[in-house]
Scaffold this active site. Structure first.
Site, PDB file in Angstrom:
ATOM      1  N   ARG A 222    -120.916  27.576  45.565  1.00 24.08           N
ATOM      2  CA  ARG A 222    -120.251  27.195  44.319  1.00 24.08           C
ATOM      3  C   ARG A 222    -119.174  26.161  44.630  1.00 24.08           C
ATOM      4  O   ARG A 222    -118.254  26.444  45.402  1.00 24.08           O
ATOM      5  CB  ARG A 222    -119.619  28.436  43.672  1.00 24.08           C
ATOM      6  CG  ARG A 222    -118.778  28.098  42.470  1.00 24.08           C
ATOM      7  CD  ARG A 222    -118.140  29.324  41.797  1.00 24.08           C
ATOM      8  NE  ARG A 222    -117.320  28.840  40.707  1.00 24.08           N
ATOM      9  CZ  ARG A 222    -116.036  29.159  40.514  1.00 24.08           C
ATOM     10  NH1 ARG A 222    -115.429  30.025  41.303  1.00 24.08           N
ATOM     11  NH2 ARG A 222    -115.367  28.628  39.513  1.00 24.08           N
TER      12      ARG A 222
ATOM     13  N   HIS B  15    -112.535  22.609  37.422  1.00 21.90           N
ATOM     14  CA  HIS B  15    -111.685  23.521  38.187  1.00 21.90           C
ATOM     15  C   HIS B  15    -110.313  22.840  38.320  1.00 21.90           C
ATOM     16  O   HIS B  15    -109.856  22.547  39.424  1.00 21.90           O
ATOM     17  CB  HIS B  15    -112.321  23.839  39.534  1.00 21.90           C
ATOM     18  CG  HIS B  15    -111.809  25.083  40.194  1.00 21.90           C
ATOM     19  ND1 HIS B  15    -112.635  26.103  40.654  1.00 21.90           N
ATOM     20  CD2 HIS B  15    -110.550  25.491  40.474  1.00 21.90           C
ATOM     21  CE1 HIS B  15    -111.901  27.057  41.204  1.00 21.90           C
ATOM     22  NE2 HIS B  15    -110.611  26.714  41.113  1.00 21.90           N
TER      23      HIS B  15
ATOM     24  N   GLU C 246    -111.604  29.750  35.005  1.00 21.26           N
ATOM     25  CA  GLU C 246    -110.351  30.422  34.661  1.00 21.26           C
ATOM     26  C   GLU C 246    -109.520  29.712  33.600  1.00 21.26           C
ATOM     27  O   GLU C 246    -108.408  29.225  33.886  1.00 21.26           O
ATOM     28  CB  GLU C 246    -109.500  30.631  35.921  1.00 21.26           C
ATOM     29  CG  GLU C 246    -110.221  31.399  37.020  1.00 21.26           C
ATOM     30  CD  GLU C 246    -109.307  31.764  38.182  1.00 21.26           C
ATOM     31  OE1 GLU C 246    -108.181  31.237  38.255  1.00 21.26           O
ATOM     32  OE2 GLU C 246    -109.715  32.586  39.013  1.00 21.26           O
TER      33      GLU C 246
ATOM     34  N   ASN D 156    -113.834  36.266  38.262  1.00 22.50           N
ATOM     35  CA  ASN D 156    -113.025  36.170  39.469  1.00 22.50           C
ATOM     36  C   ASN D 156    -112.079  37.356  39.492  1.00 22.50           C
ATOM     37  O   ASN D 156    -111.353  37.587  38.521  1.00 22.50           O
ATOM     38  CB  ASN D 156    -112.190  34.879  39.487  1.00 22.50           C
ATOM     39  CG  ASN D 156    -113.061  33.630  39.564  1.00 22.50           C
ATOM     40  OD1 ASN D 156    -114.259  33.717  39.785  1.00 22.50           O
ATOM     41  ND2 ASN D 156    -112.427  32.473  39.399  1.00 22.50           N
TER      42      ASN D 156
ATOM     43  N   TYR E  23    -109.158  39.461  41.828  1.00 24.79           N
ATOM     44  CA  TYR E  23    -108.285  39.554  43.007  1.00 24.79           C
ATOM     45  C   TYR E  23    -107.488  40.843  43.058  1.00 24.79           C
ATOM     46  O   TYR E  23    -107.336  41.445  44.103  1.00 24.79           O
ATOM     47  CB  TYR E  23    -107.342  38.341  43.067  1.00 24.79           C
ATOM     48  CG  TYR E  23    -108.099  37.076  43.406  1.00 24.79           C
ATOM     49  CD1 TYR E  23    -108.403  36.766  44.727  1.00 24.79           C
ATOM     50  CD2 TYR E  23    -108.562  36.232  42.406  1.00 24.79           C
ATOM     51  CE1 TYR E  23    -109.136  35.647  45.054  1.00 24.79           C
ATOM     52  CE2 TYR E  23    -109.308  35.093  42.724  1.00 24.79           C
ATOM     53  CZ  TYR E  23    -109.595  34.801  44.054  1.00 24.79           C
ATOM     54  OH  TYR E  23    -110.336  33.699  44.362  1.00 24.79           O
TER      55      TYR E  23
ATOM     56  N   GLU F  10    -115.615  34.561  42.306  1.00 25.40           N
ATOM     57  CA  GLU F  10    -114.562  34.509  43.328  1.00 25.40           C
ATOM     58  C   GLU F  10    -114.077  35.922  43.598  1.00 25.40           C
ATOM     59  O   GLU F  10    -113.893  36.708  42.660  1.00 25.40           O
ATOM     60  CB  GLU F  10    -113.332  33.695  42.879  1.00 25.40           C
ATOM     61  CG  GLU F  10    -113.536  32.210  42.851  1.00 25.40           C
ATOM     62  CD  GLU F  10    -112.289  31.457  42.371  1.00 25.40           C
ATOM     63  OE1 GLU F  10    -111.161  31.968  42.573  1.00 25.40           O
ATOM     64  OE2 GLU F  10    -112.453  30.382  41.793  1.00 25.40           O
TER      65      GLU F  10
HETATM   66  C1  FCB Z   1    -108.172  31.443  41.644  1.00 29.37           C
HETATM   67  C2  FCB Z   1    -108.596  29.993  41.654  1.00 29.37           C
HETATM   68  C3  FCB Z   1    -108.969  29.478  43.013  1.00 29.37           C
HETATM   69  C4  FCB Z   1    -108.053  30.015  44.084  1.00 29.37           C
HETATM   70  C5  FCB Z   1    -107.931  31.509  43.989  1.00 29.37           C
HETATM   71  C6  FCB Z   1    -107.078  32.136  45.046  1.00 29.37           C
HETATM   72  O1  FCB Z   1    -107.318  31.654  40.567  1.00 29.37           O
HETATM   73  O2  FCB Z   1    -109.719  29.817  40.817  1.00 29.37           O
HETATM   74  O3  FCB Z   1    -108.979  28.087  42.944  1.00 29.37           O
HETATM   75  O4  FCB Z   1    -106.842  29.392  44.023  1.00 29.37           O
HETATM   76  O5  FCB Z   1    -107.434  31.864  42.738  1.00 29.37           O
END
Ligand code: FCB
Length: 453
Positions: free
Chosen positions: A76, A120, A165, A298, A300, A360
């Site tokens: 990607r 992006h 995002e 995505n 985290y 992500e």
């Molecule tokens: C996301 C972004 C990516 C990267 C990660 C850690 O928010 O899409 O570009 O910065 O976080």
């Protein structure tokens, strides 16, 4: 094998243009909002920028060899609008598009499926000077840019992501100003979010028009929110957080409406003068809700939400969801894999996308090369392992998860943090541009080869 994934599961790595390419002024590229933002004092932690970054613009061929070596089936990446249409609107810059042409051919030669993200975050600066995402003209501009890219690559690329995002692009860019273009105005951010979503809908049609078999989707950064206590005030704050972060994007995409409770709360807070959204025109919501082929998520970390107007001393139960021993990544984000499972189930139950990809997932931790040349990034490997285990659980619970992209292929320019955070499964030495596969990358290579672990 304890965690076996479905037979056709797609495994890949992810990057984005401004974070890796460098070559900021080559072959006709003009500045993006990030080039400008990086020149502004105090915005980037190490005062760096993406002018050179990982020099991927020149090293793409050997980088693709690394992806191949990691046994990824898909890659990607994002296309830089200021390379392809440096003037923002108008003619194609053939030299700029040629870079992505080479990249796509190089991927296909190596048997790796390209997954293209159109936006992006590197908006041509010239368009920001006309107001950027808060202004409606931007939708037509994005459509024209999309058309150029799709005409150029659509004969070989099937998997398309319109936006990455939109929460970050709107809220970080236009509400709190932590990201480019650094505007601080909540109403501008709401308009930006709307035009990002609207242009997702229009671009989806454009992609389909040129690539009949295309799989088109949008990528959202979703964040499961947990109330810090069972108090009414904390629960209410949690609902508002979820409303602005998750439902503000998921509802229009999957239900064709903005969440009314959030509109009312925004009005009560004075963010909008009437409890209506005057920038939403007839037909917009239908366009935004254009059916897509997949949702990109995505993930985290999670959020623990409290109502800050209530003094801590008055709320003894508040520690309910406070994780005193939680492990934090180098970003200060809690490692909370169960949140990914909760999120997958919630999305499945409330919105039921036909197909989901994790576009992500990953973690920043400091790492170093040992004298023997290895990089023992056990924390990062553990992060991947625990999150993949939760995804395996989600699939077993019926979530139609079709693929996983690790963030990131290699260490790169981490936006406002510059080069201080390392997310890569491949280490980049920024002095020599040498790439070294970390242990986490080797571990993922085995997972990708065995379709599980
Ligand atoms: C996301 C972004 C990516 C990267 C990660 C850690 O928010 O899409 O570009 O910065 O976080």
């Amino acid at each position: 094998m304890k965690h076996e994934f479905p037979a056709d599961f797609l495994w890949g790595h992810a990057t984005s243009s401004y974070q890796i390419e460098g070559a900021h002024d080559l072959d006709g590229r003009q500045p993006s909002i990030w080039d400008r933002f990086c020149e502004t004092d105090g915005k980037i932690e190490d005062k760096s920028d993406g002018r050179i970054a990982c020099d991927h613009y020149h090293r793409w061929a050997s980088d693709l060899d690394v992806i191949k070596n990691l046994n990824a089936q898909a890659y990607r990446f994002s296309v830089a609008w200021p390379r392809v249409v440096p003037t923002g609107t108008g003619p194609l810059n053939a030299e700029g598009l040629a870079f992505y042409d080479r990249l796509v051919d190089g991927l296909l030669e190596r048997g790796i499926e390209p997954c293209v993200t159109l936006y992006h975050w590197d908006l041509p600066q010239i368009l920001q000077e006309r107001g950027g995402w808060p202004e409606r003209f931007i939708v037509d501009a994005f459509n024209d840019y999309t058309e150029h890219v799709v005409k150029g690559l659509g004969d070989r690329v099937n998997m398309w992501i319109t936006h990455n995002e939109p929460w970050c692009a709107s809220v970080l860019g236009y509400e709190n100003g932590e990201h480019a273009p650094g505007v601080q105005d909540v109403y501008q951010a709401m308009k930006a979010a709307h035009h990002l979503l609207l242009s997702h809908g229009t671009a989806t049609e454009i992609i389909r028009g040129h690539v009949p078999d295309a799989k088109v989707g949008i990528t959202l950064n979703l964040c499961p929110a947990y109330s810090a206590s069972p108090s009414t005030a904390d629960e209410k704050a949690t609902r508002f957080f979820d409303g602005t972060f998750n439902r503000w994007f998921m509802d229009p995409l999957y239900k064709g409406s903005y969440p009314q409770d959030v509109i009312e709360e925004r009005h009560r807070l004075g963010q909008i003068s009437e409890p209506t959204l005057d920038y939403v025109l007839d037909g917009d919501l239908k366009t935004i809700a254009t059916p897509t082929d997949f949702l990109g998520i995505n993930y985290y970390s999670r959020a623990i939400i409290r109502d800050h107007s209530i003094p801590e001393s008055e709320n003894e139960k508040r520690t309910l969801h406070d994780p005193p021993k939680a492990e934090l990544t180098d970003m200060g984000w809690e490692v909370y894999p169960e949140g990914l499972y909760d999120l997958m189930m919630r999305v499945h139950q409330d919105y039921a996308p036909a197909s989901v990809y994790i576009t992500e997932n990953g973690a920043a931790f400091p790492d170093q090369i040992e004298p023997d040349g290895t990089i023992r990034d056990a924390h990062r490997q553990q992060y991947f392992e625990s999150h993949l285990a939760q995804l395996h659980r989600a699939i077993a619970s019926g979530v139609p998860l079709d693929g996983y992209f690790a963030w990131s292929l290699m260490d790169n320019f981490e936006w406002a943090f510059g080069y201080t955070k390392r997310f890569g499964v491949v280490r980049v030495d920024y002095d020599t541009q040498k790439r070294t596969i970390k242990n986490s990358g080797k571990w993922l290579r085995d997972v990708y080869s065995n379709n599980g672990f």
